[in-house]
Structure formats: C-alpha cells, structure tokens
Design an enzyme around this catalytic site. Structure first.
Site, PDB file in Angstrom:
ATOM      1  N   ARG A 127     -74.272  31.554 -56.462  1.00  0.00           N
ATOM      2  CA  ARG A 127     -73.060  31.133 -57.192  1.00  0.00           C
ATOM      3  C   ARG A 127     -72.199  32.336 -57.561  1.00  0.00           C
ATOM      4  O   ARG A 127     -72.709  33.357 -57.985  1.00  0.00           O
ATOM      5  CB  ARG A 127     -73.485  30.387 -58.462  1.00  0.00           C
ATOM      6  CG  ARG A 127     -72.338  30.121 -59.429  1.00  0.00           C
ATOM      7  CD  ARG A 127     -72.646  29.049 -60.438  1.00  0.00           C
ATOM      8  NE  ARG A 127     -73.891  29.233 -61.156  1.00  0.00           N
ATOM      9  CZ  ARG A 127     -74.463  28.295 -61.907  1.00  0.00           C
ATOM     10  NH1 ARG A 127     -73.892  27.115 -62.045  1.00  0.00           N
ATOM     11  NH2 ARG A 127     -75.607  28.538 -62.519  1.00  0.00           N
ATOM     12  N   ARG A 160     -72.815  35.436 -62.531  1.00  0.00           N
ATOM     13  CA  ARG A 160     -73.305  35.313 -63.910  1.00  0.00           C
ATOM     14  C   ARG A 160     -74.583  36.133 -64.085  1.00  0.00           C
ATOM     15  O   ARG A 160     -75.419  36.158 -63.190  1.00  0.00           O
ATOM     16  CB  ARG A 160     -73.597  33.838 -64.237  1.00  0.00           C
ATOM     17  CG  ARG A 160     -72.379  33.091 -64.725  1.00  0.00           C
ATOM     18  CD  ARG A 160     -72.595  31.599 -64.809  1.00  0.00           C
ATOM     19  NE  ARG A 160     -73.866  31.185 -65.411  1.00  0.00           N
ATOM     20  CZ  ARG A 160     -74.217  29.909 -65.602  1.00  0.00           C
ATOM     21  NH1 ARG A 160     -73.392  28.941 -65.238  1.00  0.00           N
ATOM     22  NH2 ARG A 160     -75.374  29.612 -66.134  1.00  0.00           N
TER      23      ARG A 160
HETATM   24  P1  ADP Z   1     -76.275  25.730 -65.851  1.00  0.00           P
HETATM   25  O1  ADP Z   1     -74.978  25.008 -65.561  1.00  0.00           O
HETATM   26  O2  ADP Z   1     -76.628  26.696 -64.794  1.00  0.00           O
HETATM   27  O3  ADP Z   1     -77.388  24.805 -66.199  1.00  0.00           O
HETATM   28  P2  ADP Z   1     -75.043  26.374 -68.400  1.00  0.00           P
HETATM   29  O4  ADP Z   1     -73.776  27.086 -68.142  1.00  0.00           O
HETATM   30  O5  ADP Z   1     -74.980  24.937 -68.760  1.00  0.00           O
HETATM   31  O6  ADP Z   1     -76.005  26.609 -67.151  1.00  0.00           O
HETATM   32  O7  ADP Z   1     -75.865  27.109 -69.553  1.00  0.00           O
HETATM   33  C1  ADP Z   1     -76.110  28.506 -69.533  1.00  0.00           C
HETATM   34  C2  ADP Z   1     -76.974  28.855 -70.726  1.00  0.00           C
HETATM   35  O8  ADP Z   1     -76.287  28.533 -71.951  1.00  0.00           O
HETATM   36  C3  ADP Z   1     -78.299  28.127 -70.835  1.00  0.00           C
HETATM   37  O9  ADP Z   1     -79.326  28.742 -70.068  1.00  0.00           O
HETATM   38  C4  ADP Z   1     -78.582  28.204 -72.346  1.00  0.00           C
HETATM   39  O10 ADP Z   1     -79.059  29.490 -72.702  1.00  0.00           O
HETATM   40  C5  ADP Z   1     -77.188  28.070 -72.943  1.00  0.00           C
HETATM   41  N1  ADP Z   1     -76.847  26.663 -73.246  1.00  0.00           N
HETATM   42  C6  ADP Z   1     -75.819  25.943 -72.719  1.00  0.00           C
HETATM   43  N2  ADP Z   1     -75.804  24.694 -73.231  1.00  0.00           N
HETATM   44  C7  ADP Z   1     -76.845  24.617 -74.106  1.00  0.00           C
HETATM   45  C8  ADP Z   1     -77.375  23.591 -74.928  1.00  0.00           C
HETATM   46  N3  ADP Z   1     -76.825  22.352 -74.962  1.00  0.00           N
HETATM   47  N4  ADP Z   1     -78.458  23.875 -75.700  1.00  0.00           N
HETATM   48  C9  ADP Z   1     -79.024  25.089 -75.693  1.00  0.00           C
HETATM   49  N5  ADP Z   1     -78.595  26.088 -74.917  1.00  0.00           N
HETATM   50  C10 ADP Z   1     -77.516  25.884 -74.119  1.00  0.00           C
HETATM   51  P1  ADP Z   2     -74.550  23.642 -62.339  1.00  0.00           P
HETATM   52  O1  ADP Z   2     -73.270  23.492 -63.135  1.00  0.00           O
HETATM   53  O2  ADP Z   2     -75.347  22.372 -62.279  1.00  0.00           O
HETATM   54  O3  ADP Z   2     -75.381  24.809 -62.781  1.00  0.00           O
HETATM   55  P2  ADP Z   2     -72.760  24.387 -60.123  1.00  0.00           P
HETATM   56  O4  ADP Z   2     -71.847  23.230 -59.990  1.00  0.00           O
HETATM   57  O5  ADP Z   2     -72.203  25.619 -60.729  1.00  0.00           O
HETATM   58  O6  ADP Z   2     -74.149  23.941 -60.839  1.00  0.00           O
HETATM   59  O7  ADP Z   2     -73.328  24.704 -58.660  1.00  0.00           O
HETATM   60  C1  ADP Z   2     -74.273  25.749 -58.444  1.00  0.00           C
HETATM   61  C2  ADP Z   2     -73.943  26.445 -57.131  1.00  0.00           C
HETATM   62  O8  ADP Z   2     -74.236  25.564 -56.034  1.00  0.00           O
HETATM   63  C3  ADP Z   2     -72.475  26.838 -56.957  1.00  0.00           C
HETATM   64  O9  ADP Z   2     -72.437  28.061 -56.252  1.00  0.00           O
HETATM   65  C4  ADP Z   2     -71.877  25.696 -56.130  1.00  0.00           C
HETATM   66  O10 ADP Z   2     -70.776  26.128 -55.350  1.00  0.00           O
HETATM   67  C5  ADP Z   2     -73.051  25.258 -55.268  1.00  0.00           C
HETATM   68  N1  ADP Z   2     -73.109  23.809 -55.041  1.00  0.00           N
HETATM   69  C6  ADP Z   2     -72.798  22.816 -55.915  1.00  0.00           C
HETATM   70  N2  ADP Z   2     -73.021  21.600 -55.354  1.00  0.00           N
HETATM   71  C7  ADP Z   2     -73.504  21.836 -54.101  1.00  0.00           C
HETATM   72  C8  ADP Z   2     -73.932  20.981 -53.025  1.00  0.00           C
HETATM   73  N3  ADP Z   2     -73.905  19.649 -53.154  1.00  0.00           N
HETATM   74  N4  ADP Z   2     -74.362  21.574 -51.896  1.00  0.00           N
HETATM   75  C9  ADP Z   2     -74.391  22.918 -51.774  1.00  0.00           C
HETATM   76  N5  ADP Z   2     -73.997  23.781 -52.738  1.00  0.00           N
HETATM   77  C10 ADP Z   2     -73.569  23.250 -53.904  1.00  0.00           C
END
Ligand code: ADP
Ligand code: ADP
Length: 218
Positions: A127, A160
């Site tokens: 990502r 990230r």
């Molecule tokens: P992803 O989309 O990859 O799951 P997020 O951007 O939602 O990651 O979250 C990144 C980080 O922010 C998490 O690993 C956690 O540390 C923190 N975080 C986000 N939302 C929450 C939540 N609802 N409760 C606790 N921690 C959170």
């Molecule tokens: P999340 O918010 O659940 O952590 P993201 O939407 O940021 O996940 O997606 C994580 C990574 O995977 C990004 O680099 C995105 O471009 C890619 N991605 C998202 N959906 C798909 C899919 N259906 N197939 C392949 N790659 C994907």
C-alpha cells in the site's frame, strides 16, 4: 444510510469506502485517518495514539469512543455515514449502539469484507498513500499513472509506518483476537453483509453495491 465497514487490515475497507460514499452520499469517518491527522498536527491525542499505532496495537477504547460519538452527532452526517476502522472491540460497538439509541436512530448495515491472511500481508505492505489527499494505491494491484506520484494532486506517495510485515502480522492477530467477535455481534442483529474481498477491486465494489441495494444477505 448509517453503515459500518468491517474487515482486517489491508482488506480494502478504505478503497471501497471511496466508492460507497460517492454512490450513497454518506460521510466517510475513518478513525485511522483521524489519528493520523492528529499525529501530523502533533496534538495531544496524536501523541497518545502514536505509540499504540506504531506497535500495531489498538488505541484504548476511551480515547476512541468519545471522538466517534461526537463526530456522528454533527450536522454534516445527517444524511448518513460510513464508519471505517470503528468499532474494533465489543466495548466500542456497545458504545456506538448506545450513542445511536440516544439519537433515536440505528445502523442500517455492516459490510464485512473477508480476505485470506496471505493476501492481507501482500496488500498492506504494497500500500502507498498520498500524504496530501489520502488517496490509496497499491504498487502492483492499483498503481498510480506515474510510479510514486499521486494521480489526484501530484504529491509524492508514502508508505505508512505500520505497513511493514511484522507490524501487519501483529495487526492481523489483533483483529482476530479483538475485532472479529464483532462479526457475530452484528450477525445477531441481522445487519451483516458478507463480501468476498479476495476479488478485484471493481468486482468487490459491484458486490457491495448490489448488496446494499438489496438488503442484508442473512
Ligand atoms: P487499517 O485500515 O489498515 O485496518 P486503520 O487506518 O483503520 O488501519 O488503523 C490504523 C491504526 O489506528 C490501528 O492499528 C490502531 O492502532 C489505530 N486505530 C484506528 N481505529 C481504531 C479503533 N477504532 N480503536 C482502536 N485503535 C484504532
Ligand atoms: P484497509 O482500509 O482495509 O486497510 P485498503 O483499502 O487501504 O485497506 O487496501 C489495502 C491495499 O490493498 C491498498 O494498497 C489497496 O490499493 C489494495 N487493495 C484494496 N482492495 C483490493 C483488491 N480487491 N484487490 C487487490 N488489491 C486491493
């Protein structure tokens, strides 16, 4: 519509959220984005959250619940919202239900994106995000037109800090332990819309759109 999108890290929640908010005219509320914005602006909340996020651990419920409860009471979400990254624990889900009940409303649907762990690691580690507008790309699955450059505003894309393999593995484990019980929690409320997130981005979007237009697939 009042929606939650549930799924492990890297499942594609943020990617699908962009399409959902456009199609259904709801506000995207991402707690991860809220924390990252606070870290960027060096706020007290950002300082507190950063140490947990860097380790791939959850920020404590008491720091998260109040932010979301305040946010969903704002006027600009009257038409609906999509919560992305919240709730992540049963405690958070209970706090959300209580807040919605106070507002004499409730959730309409919970989208549950299901993806295998191996794919999650590949997706999260590949990502890249735009530090200016938040657009999300993937180095091979969803690359920008010019490598490393945001299509929207020309900014240099970044990775990230928590999108490195060891931390992604921790985050997946944290999801299994603390967040996956929410699948049963929302299933019991008849709200769950299960989506196969292993398909291509456009195919996942078609399934979500059809599911939201039809009703929950219980
Ligand atoms: P992803 O989309 O990859 O799951 P997020 O951007 O939602 O990651 O979250 C990144 C980080 O922010 C998490 O690993 C956690 O540390 C923190 N975080 C986000 N939302 C929450 C939540 N609802 N409760 C606790 N921690 C959170
Ligand atoms: P999340 O918010 O659940 O952590 P993201 O939407 O940021 O996940 O997606 C994580 C990574 O995977 C990004 O680099 C995105 O471009 C890619 N991605 C998202 N959906 C798909 C899919 N259906 N197939 C392949 N790659 C994907």
């Amino acid at each position: 519509m009042r929606l939650v999108i549930l799924g492990p890290p890297g499942a594609g929640k943020g990617t699908q959220a962009a399409s959902i908010v456009e199609e259904f005219d709801v506000k995207h509320i991402s707690t991860g984005d809220i924390f990252r914005e606070n870290i960027k602006n060096e706020t007290e909340l950002g300082t507190k959250a950063k140490s947990y996020m860097d380790q791939g651990l959850l920020v404590p419920d008491e720091l998260v619940n109040e932010i979301v409860v305040d946010r969903i009471a704002k006027d600009d979400v009257k038409n609906g919202f999509l919560l992305d990254g919240f709730p992540r624990t049963v405690n958070q889900a209970v706090a959300l239900d209580a807040a919605l009940e106070n507002m004499e409303t409730k959730l309409d649907r919970v989208i549950n994106i299901i993806v295998d762990s191996e794919l999650l690691i590949e997706r999260a580690c590949g990502r890249r995000v735009c530090p200016e507008c938040g657009a999300t790309y993937h180095i091979s699955n969803n690359p920008p037109a010019s490598p490393g450059i945001c299509d929207e505003d020309g900014a240099t894309l970044i990775q990230r800090e928590d999108d490195v393999e060891e931390t992604v593995k921790t985050r997946i484990q944290v999801y299994e332990d603390q967040t996956s019980p929410l699948v049963d929690y929302y299933k019991a409320q008849g709200l769950l819309l299960d989506i196969d997130g292993g398909k291509e981005i456009a195919a996942v979007w078609e399934d979500i759109k059809a599911g939201l237009k039809q009703g929950a697939n219980e």
